[in-house]
Design a protein around this motif. Structure first.
Motif, PDB file in Angstrom:
ATOM      1  N   LEU A   1     -53.538  -8.691 -20.706  1.00 44.91           N
ATOM      2  CA  LEU A   1     -53.223 -10.115 -20.884  1.00 44.91           C
ATOM      3  C   LEU A   1     -52.195 -10.251 -22.004  1.00 44.91           C
ATOM      4  CD1 LEU A   1     -56.876 -11.504 -20.776  1.00 44.91           C
ATOM      5  CD2 LEU A   1     -55.235 -11.388 -18.881  1.00 44.91           C
ATOM      6  N   VAL A   2     -51.135 -10.987 -21.738  1.00 39.74           N
ATOM      7  CA  VAL A   2     -50.100 -11.231 -22.742  1.00 39.74           C
ATOM      8  C   VAL A   2     -50.212 -12.700 -23.139  1.00 39.74           C
ATOM      9  CG1 VAL A   2     -47.682 -10.891 -23.356  1.00 39.74           C
ATOM     10  CG2 VAL A   2     -48.675  -9.560 -21.480  1.00 39.74           C
ATOM     11  N   VAL A   3     -50.355 -12.950 -24.437  1.00 44.72           N
ATOM     12  CA  VAL A   3     -50.795 -14.263 -24.926  1.00 44.72           C
ATOM     13  C   VAL A   3     -49.895 -14.761 -26.060  1.00 44.72           C
ATOM     14  CG1 VAL A   3     -52.768 -15.407 -26.058  1.00 44.72           C
ATOM     15  CG2 VAL A   3     -53.188 -13.623 -24.362  1.00 44.72           C
ATOM     16  N   PRO A   4     -49.389 -15.989 -25.975  1.00 37.76           N
ATOM     17  CA  PRO A   4     -48.657 -16.519 -27.133  1.00 37.76           C
ATOM     18  C   PRO A   4     -49.635 -16.805 -28.273  1.00 37.76           C
ATOM     19  CG  PRO A   4     -48.873 -18.226 -25.452  1.00 37.76           C
ATOM     20  CD  PRO A   4     -49.483 -16.977 -24.885  1.00 37.76           C
ATOM     21  N   LYS A   5     -49.227 -16.536 -29.495  1.00 37.30           N
ATOM     22  CA  LYS A   5     -50.135 -16.751 -30.637  1.00 37.30           C
ATOM     23  C   LYS A   5     -50.436 -18.245 -30.814  1.00 37.30           C
ATOM     24  CE  LYS A   5     -49.219 -12.609 -33.323  1.00 37.30           C
ATOM     25  NZ  LYS A   5     -48.636 -12.014 -34.532  1.00 37.30           N
ATOM     26  N   LYS A   6     -49.430 -19.056 -30.559  1.00 31.24           N
ATOM     27  CA  LYS A   6     -49.593 -20.504 -30.710  1.00 31.24           C
ATOM     28  C   LYS A   6     -50.400 -21.048 -29.530  1.00 31.24           C
ATOM     29  CE  LYS A   6     -46.524 -24.465 -31.046  1.00 31.24           C
ATOM     30  NZ  LYS A   6     -45.142 -24.870 -30.813  1.00 31.24           N
ATOM     31  N   HIS A   7     -51.470 -21.769 -29.827  1.00 33.61           N
ATOM     32  CA  HIS A   7     -52.322 -22.288 -28.748  1.00 33.61           C
ATOM     33  C   HIS A   7     -51.602 -23.334 -27.897  1.00 33.61           C
ATOM     34  CE1 HIS A   7     -56.161 -23.391 -26.794  1.00 33.61           C
ATOM     35  NE2 HIS A   7     -55.545 -24.566 -26.670  1.00 33.61           N
ATOM     36  N   VAL A   8     -51.583 -23.054 -26.597  1.00 34.50           N
ATOM     37  CA  VAL A   8     -51.172 -24.069 -25.629  1.00 34.50           C
ATOM     38  C   VAL A   8     -52.011 -23.777 -24.389  1.00 34.50           C
ATOM     39  CG1 VAL A   8     -49.177 -22.707 -24.759  1.00 34.50           C
ATOM     40  CG2 VAL A   8     -49.227 -25.173 -24.431  1.00 34.50           C
ATOM     41  N   ALA A   9     -52.473 -24.830 -23.709  1.00 36.68           N
ATOM     42  CA  ALA A   9     -53.458 -24.637 -22.641  1.00 36.68           C
ATOM     43  C   ALA A   9     -52.865 -23.956 -21.405  1.00 36.68           C
ATOM     44  CB  ALA A   9     -54.089 -25.973 -22.271  1.00 36.68           C
ATOM     45  N   THR A  10     -51.725 -24.449 -20.956  1.00 41.61           N
ATOM     46  CA  THR A  10     -51.208 -23.961 -19.666  1.00 41.61           C
ATOM     47  C   THR A  10     -49.701 -23.675 -19.728  1.00 41.61           C
ATOM     48  OG1 THR A  10     -50.613 -26.128 -18.763  1.00 41.61           O
ATOM     49  CG2 THR A  10     -52.888 -25.418 -18.432  1.00 41.61           C
ATOM     50  N   PHE A  11     -49.264 -22.935 -18.747  1.00 45.67           N
ATOM     51  CA  PHE A  11     -47.846 -22.588 -18.587  1.00 45.67           C
ATOM     52  C   PHE A  11     -46.969 -23.835 -18.528  1.00 45.67           C
ATOM     53  CE2 PHE A  11     -44.534 -21.456 -15.290  1.00 45.67           C
ATOM     54  CZ  PHE A  11     -43.784 -20.614 -16.093  1.00 45.67           C
ATOM     55  N   LEU A  12     -47.423 -24.825 -17.753  1.00 49.37           N
ATOM     56  CA  LEU A  12     -46.576 -26.017 -17.551  1.00 49.37           C
ATOM     57  C   LEU A  12     -46.455 -26.862 -18.809  1.00 49.37           C
ATOM     58  CD1 LEU A  12     -47.591 -27.131 -13.929  1.00 49.37           C
ATOM     59  CD2 LEU A  12     -45.708 -25.654 -14.651  1.00 49.37           C
ATOM     60  N   GLU A  13     -47.402 -26.710 -19.714  1.00 50.35           N
ATOM     61  CA  GLU A  13     -47.351 -27.481 -20.972  1.00 50.35           C
ATOM     62  C   GLU A  13     -46.606 -26.754 -22.092  1.00 50.35           C
ATOM     63  OE1 GLU A  13     -51.516 -29.565 -21.585  1.00 50.35           O
ATOM     64  OE2 GLU A  13     -51.661 -27.835 -20.254  1.00 50.35           O
ATOM     65  N   ALA A  14     -46.322 -25.471 -21.882  1.00 50.39           N
ATOM     66  CA  ALA A  14     -45.743 -24.665 -22.959  1.00 50.39           C
ATOM     67  C   ALA A  14     -44.271 -25.012 -23.199  1.00 50.39           C
ATOM     68  CB  ALA A  14     -45.869 -23.183 -22.615  1.00 50.39           C
ATOM     69  N   ASP A  15     -43.839 -24.915 -24.458  1.00 47.96           N
ATOM     70  CA  ASP A  15     -42.417 -25.088 -24.792  1.00 47.96           C
ATOM     71  C   ASP A  15     -41.622 -23.950 -24.151  1.00 47.96           C
ATOM     72  OD1 ASP A  15     -43.066 -27.186 -26.400  1.00 47.96           O
ATOM     73  OD2 ASP A  15     -43.016 -26.027 -28.262  1.00 47.96           O
ATOM     74  N   ASP A  16     -40.383 -24.244 -23.789  1.00 43.78           N
ATOM     75  CA  ASP A  16     -39.522 -23.220 -23.186  1.00 43.78           C
ATOM     76  C   ASP A  16     -39.406 -21.992 -24.087  1.00 43.78           C
ATOM     77  OD1 ASP A  16     -39.167 -24.913 -21.100  1.00 43.78           O
ATOM     78  OD2 ASP A  16     -37.067 -25.397 -21.518  1.00 43.78           O
ATOM     79  N   GLU A  17     -39.361 -22.244 -25.385  1.00 46.79           N
ATOM     80  CA  GLU A  17     -39.229 -21.152 -26.361  1.00 46.79           C
ATOM     81  C   GLU A  17     -40.426 -20.189 -26.264  1.00 46.79           C
ATOM     82  OE1 GLU A  17     -39.714 -22.236 -30.436  1.00 46.79           O
ATOM     83  OE2 GLU A  17     -37.823 -21.275 -30.999  1.00 46.79           O
ATOM     84  N   VAL A  18     -41.610 -20.762 -26.107  1.00 46.05           N
ATOM     85  CA  VAL A  18     -42.837 -19.967 -25.992  1.00 46.05           C
ATOM     86  C   VAL A  18     -42.808 -19.158 -24.691  1.00 46.05           C
ATOM     87  CG1 VAL A  18     -45.355 -20.133 -25.692  1.00 46.05           C
ATOM     88  CG2 VAL A  18     -44.210 -21.531 -27.428  1.00 46.05           C
ATOM     89  N   VAL A  19     -42.381 -19.812 -23.628  1.00 52.58           N
ATOM     90  CA  VAL A  19     -42.305 -19.145 -22.317  1.00 52.58           C
ATOM     91  C   VAL A  19     -41.335 -17.963 -22.391  1.00 52.58           C
ATOM     92  CG1 VAL A  19     -41.551 -19.431 -19.914  1.00 52.58           C
ATOM     93  CG2 VAL A  19     -42.939 -21.196 -20.995  1.00 52.58           C
ATOM     94  N   GLU A  20     -40.212 -18.192 -23.029  1.00 49.83           N
ATOM     95  CA  GLU A  20     -39.197 -17.142 -23.145  1.00 49.83           C
ATOM     96  C   GLU A  20     -39.758 -15.921 -23.887  1.00 49.83           C
ATOM     97  OE1 GLU A  20     -35.413 -18.773 -24.379  1.00 49.83           O
ATOM     98  OE2 GLU A  20     -34.863 -16.814 -25.196  1.00 49.83           O
ATOM     99  N   LYS A  21     -40.435 -16.197 -24.981  1.00 48.77           N
ATOM    100  CA  LYS A  21     -41.010 -15.102 -25.780  1.00 48.77           C
ATOM    101  C   LYS A  21     -42.107 -14.375 -25.010  1.00 48.77           C
ATOM    102  CE  LYS A  21     -39.709 -16.926 -30.215  1.00 48.77           C
ATOM    103  NZ  LYS A  21     -40.010 -17.955 -31.225  1.00 48.77           N
TER     104      LYS A  21
END
Ligand code: AMP
Ligand code: ZN
Length: 141
Positions: free
Chosen positions: A42-62
Motif C-alpha cells: 500500500l502506498v499512502v500519502p502522509k497527509k490525511h485525505v479520505a479518497t482519490f477524488l478529494e486529494a490535491d493534484d500535488e498529493v496525487v502526483e507525489k
C-alpha cells in the motif's frame, strides 16, 4: 473518521507498526497485512485525505511517482511477472480504509487471479455514456 482515529495516520506516525518498505517527505509504502499476492503493498500519502477524488493534484502526483518507484523494486524483488496498480475509491468500490492508498499487487503467471469481469453495452449505449461523461468533463479543470 477523524485523523486521530485513522489507522493509516497511525501507521504514518509510527504509533502502529508496519512492514515499511519506502518513505519520503510526503509518502510511505508498507506491506498489506492481508495480501492478495505475496508482496502486496500500500502506498499512502502522509497527509490525511479520505479518497482519490478529494486529494490535491500535488498529493496525487507525489503518490503516483512514489508508486512507480516502489512498484519497480517490488517486481524485481518478488520476481513478479506483472503488477496491478489500483485505488478503491468509495465504499461501493471496495474502499474500507478512508485514508487514500494505492494498491500495488504483484502478479505471477500462475497466480490464478481474475481481476475484472467484462460486460457488454446495448446498441447505442456506449455513445450515450460517452456524451454524458464528455458533458461532465466540461466542468472539470
Ligand atoms: P481498501 O479496501 O482499498 O480500503 O484496502 C484497505 C487495505 O488495508 C486492505 O487490503 C487491508 O488488508 C489493509 N490493511 C488494513 N489494516 C492494515 C494494517 N494495519 N497494515 C497493513 N495493511 C492493512
Ligand atoms: Zn489518515
Amino acid at each position: 473518521m477523524t485523523e486521530t482515529e485513522c489507522i493509516f495516520c497511525k501507521i504514518v506516525s509510527g504509533e502502529i507498526p508496519s512492514a515499511k518498505i519506502y518513505e519520503d517527505e510526503d509518502v510511505v509504502a508498507f506491506l498489506d497485512i492481508n495480501p492478495t499476492t505475496k508482496g502486496h503493498t500500500l502506498v499512502v500519502p502522509k497527509k490525511h485525505v479520505a479518497t482519490f477524488l478529494e486529494a490535491d493534484d500535488e498529493v496525487v502526483e507525489k503518490l503516483i511517482k512514489a508508486s512507480k518507484k516502489v512498484g519497480k523494486a517490488l517486481v524485481k524483488a518478488m520476481n513478479a511477472d506483472g503488477l496491478n496498480v489500483g485505488i478503491n475509491n468509495g465504499k461501493a468500490a471496495g474502499q474500507i480504509i478512508f485514508h487514500l492508498h494505492l494498491h500495488l499487487i504483484p502478479r505471477y503467471a500462475d497466480d490464478g487471479l481474475k481481476c475484472w469481469p467484462q460486460g457488454k453495452y446495448e446498441e447505442g449505449e456506449i455513445e450515450k455514456i460517452k456524451d454524458k461523461i464528455l458533458k461532465a468533463m466540461q466542468g472539470e479543470k
